[in-house]
Scaffold this active site. Sequence first.
Site, PDB file in Angstrom:
ATOM      1  N   HIS A  46     -83.996  51.777  23.462  1.00 42.92           N
ATOM      2  CA  HIS A  46     -83.838  53.007  22.672  1.00 42.92           C
ATOM      3  C   HIS A  46     -84.361  54.224  23.451  1.00 42.92           C
ATOM      4  O   HIS A  46     -83.731  55.283  23.469  1.00 42.92           O
ATOM      5  CB  HIS A  46     -84.563  52.842  21.335  1.00 42.92           C
ATOM      6  N   HIS A  70     -90.792  59.316  24.397  1.00 41.72           N
ATOM      7  CA  HIS A  70     -90.881  60.016  23.109  1.00 41.72           C
ATOM      8  C   HIS A  70     -91.517  59.204  21.986  1.00 41.72           C
ATOM      9  O   HIS A  70     -92.000  59.772  21.020  1.00 41.72           O
ATOM     10  CB  HIS A  70     -89.516  60.566  22.682  1.00 41.72           C
ATOM     11  N   GLU A  74     -96.354  57.493  18.793  1.00 44.03           N
ATOM     12  CA  GLU A  74     -96.152  56.981  17.442  1.00 44.03           C
ATOM     13  C   GLU A  74     -96.123  55.451  17.402  1.00 44.03           C
ATOM     14  O   GLU A  74     -96.724  54.845  16.525  1.00 44.03           O
ATOM     15  CB  GLU A  74     -94.834  57.542  16.889  1.00 44.03           C
ATOM     16  N   ASP A  75     -95.433  54.840  18.324  1.00 43.73           N
ATOM     17  CA  ASP A  75     -95.173  53.399  18.199  1.00 43.73           C
ATOM     18  C   ASP A  75     -95.939  52.516  19.171  1.00 43.73           C
ATOM     19  O   ASP A  75     -95.936  51.300  19.032  1.00 43.73           O
ATOM     20  CB  ASP A  75     -93.669  53.125  18.350  1.00 43.73           C
ATOM     21  N   ASP A 137     -82.637  61.310  20.277  1.00 44.32           N
ATOM     22  CA  ASP A 137     -83.291  60.180  19.601  1.00 44.32           C
ATOM     23  C   ASP A 137     -82.511  59.808  18.346  1.00 44.32           C
ATOM     24  O   ASP A 137     -82.175  58.649  18.098  1.00 44.32           O
ATOM     25  CB  ASP A 137     -84.725  60.616  19.257  1.00 44.32           C
ATOM     26  N   ASP A 258     -53.626  68.534  12.795  1.00 42.73           N
ATOM     27  CA  ASP A 258     -54.474  68.317  13.970  1.00 42.73           C
ATOM     28  C   ASP A 258     -55.155  66.954  13.932  1.00 42.73           C
ATOM     29  O   ASP A 258     -56.277  66.782  14.348  1.00 42.73           O
ATOM     30  CB  ASP A 258     -55.518  69.431  14.103  1.00 42.73           C
TER      31      ASP A 258
HETATM   32 MN    MN Z   1     -87.223  57.207  18.795  1.00 45.93          MN
END
Ligand code: MN
Length: 567
Positions: A46, A70, A74-75, A137, A258
């Site tokens: 990811h 990123h 947090e993780d 993300d 279109d």
């Molecule tokens: Mn993420």
Amino acid sequence: MDVKDLLKLVEKPNDKDANLIHRAFEFSRKAHQNQKRKSGEPYFNHCFETALKLAEWRLDGSTIAAGLLHDVIEDAGISFEKLKKEFGEEVAFLVEGVTKLGHLKYRSRQEQQAENLRKMLLAISKDLRVILIKLADRLHNMKTLKFLAPIKQKRIALETSDIYAPLAYRLGMANLAGELEDLAFPFLYPLEYKWILEHVKDRYEERQKYLRKVEETLVNTLKEHNIFPLKIDSRAKRYSSLYKKLLRNDMNLEQVYDLIALRIVVKTVEECYAVLGIIHQLWPPLPGRIKDYIALPKPNGYRSLHTTVFCLDNKPTEFQIRTLEMHEEAENGIAAYWAYAQAKETKEYQKEKAIFADKKELAWINQLKEWQKEALGSKEFLQSLKIDFFKDRIFAITPEGEVVDLPAGATPIDFAYAIHSEIGDQCIGAKVNSKIVPLDYQLQSGDLIEILIQKSKRPSASWLEIVKTSQAKRKIKAGLRKISDKKSANQTEFKIIAVDRVGLLKDVSAVISRAHINIVKVDVPPSRNFPILKIRAAVNDKEKIEKLILKLKKVEGVKEINYKLVV
Ligand code: MN
């Protein structure tokens, strides 16, 4: 998955950038090494996909590194300080920004809340690159949304469609906006999605075949005029926008010309108009369907020529004609602008200054400015793409992810009163980003705030010195009054401002008497403009007082009523 794939996309990577990206790659892979995505693949995939998208948008080395990193705060429990030590202030700042944005949650489908949240995203980010990382993300998260629980799918799809897609659109990234919309569509409208699939799929294939024939004819004709397009592609209309269009056309597919458009990219603006002319010589245009977005760009800055003609076999067919520059802008918007800003540093830019100069006038930047009416350092913005429009406002977040908009300098007490008077009155402390802070702590945008309360607690007079908002001040005073009222007050003094007329005092007195409240004293102090009646009455019940005020306000001539409890 190879760091080389990233570096390939970076335009002329210098050693410093290459080294930074390398280190971020290894650091992130290690930090996430034991984690898996819901899809079962390694978590790092990811991070890599996010960075890859940023590299495709041709963003700078720091942004790509931050894309890789990123989620490590947090993780993976890596601290901001550690990141700063390893990768420097800039990368750490970008990662921290993305982490803060992750705390926002969008739940209710209300336009005002959506707008607040979009503004807040910009305010917290301080640097548009933070938003770009967040968008990359989100794009990958949407691509893997099917692995999440249905309830999460719905919330994230809604947030994407209401917040991130419009944000991308306003940043000029129409392509990304459309992609996000399309990824959210099946989760938000599963039945409609199914309907479209069933009814459109065959048509799409049929149209593709048909357009290849059209393309052949067109290329040959252009060649005779010495025009060689840089690229021609046929672009199927996105399901989400097709659905919107069908809603406007009674679900009649024949009305949608279109469904698939041919997009022709040429070298110059002159060639754009030349190609338009040639197409109209080949096939007659449908009246009212020629759109010159080059002379009159769309509000988000989109430029192109559009026309629909009765094409081969007399079938209505749409063409879009643009230069490579317009194409890049239409696809990447602010990211393209960032690339230009980067290019500014180079010698090539110095040589071609004239070409880039008008970039400052990009319509969507103006649109963005327009949107951000609040204090805007426009020159600063254009130079650095730093966001500082909201320097007088703070956007703080509740544990539920709600956004609270406060003035700069606001404290946890202001925040508490902004949520609810009771929360304010009972406030005994606050946690900001999980750490206990003093009550006079100055909130920062993006702070996640938890108010600690105690049922029996009452507001303190000293808070009046600390708070910033008038709302909090008013409520603290009211709370303090409640305390002293409980002790002694048994009468109320009403101050009634009214337009002078005969019988006013009589009518006001009658209303009070009818409410079975005794009038203790009436006073009419001299006043220059309106008469002011001061009436003291034997009542101290808040509910009764408020009911009475409602009735008094209906008395002819009464303009305004204040009251205070007195002993
Ligand atoms: Mn993420």
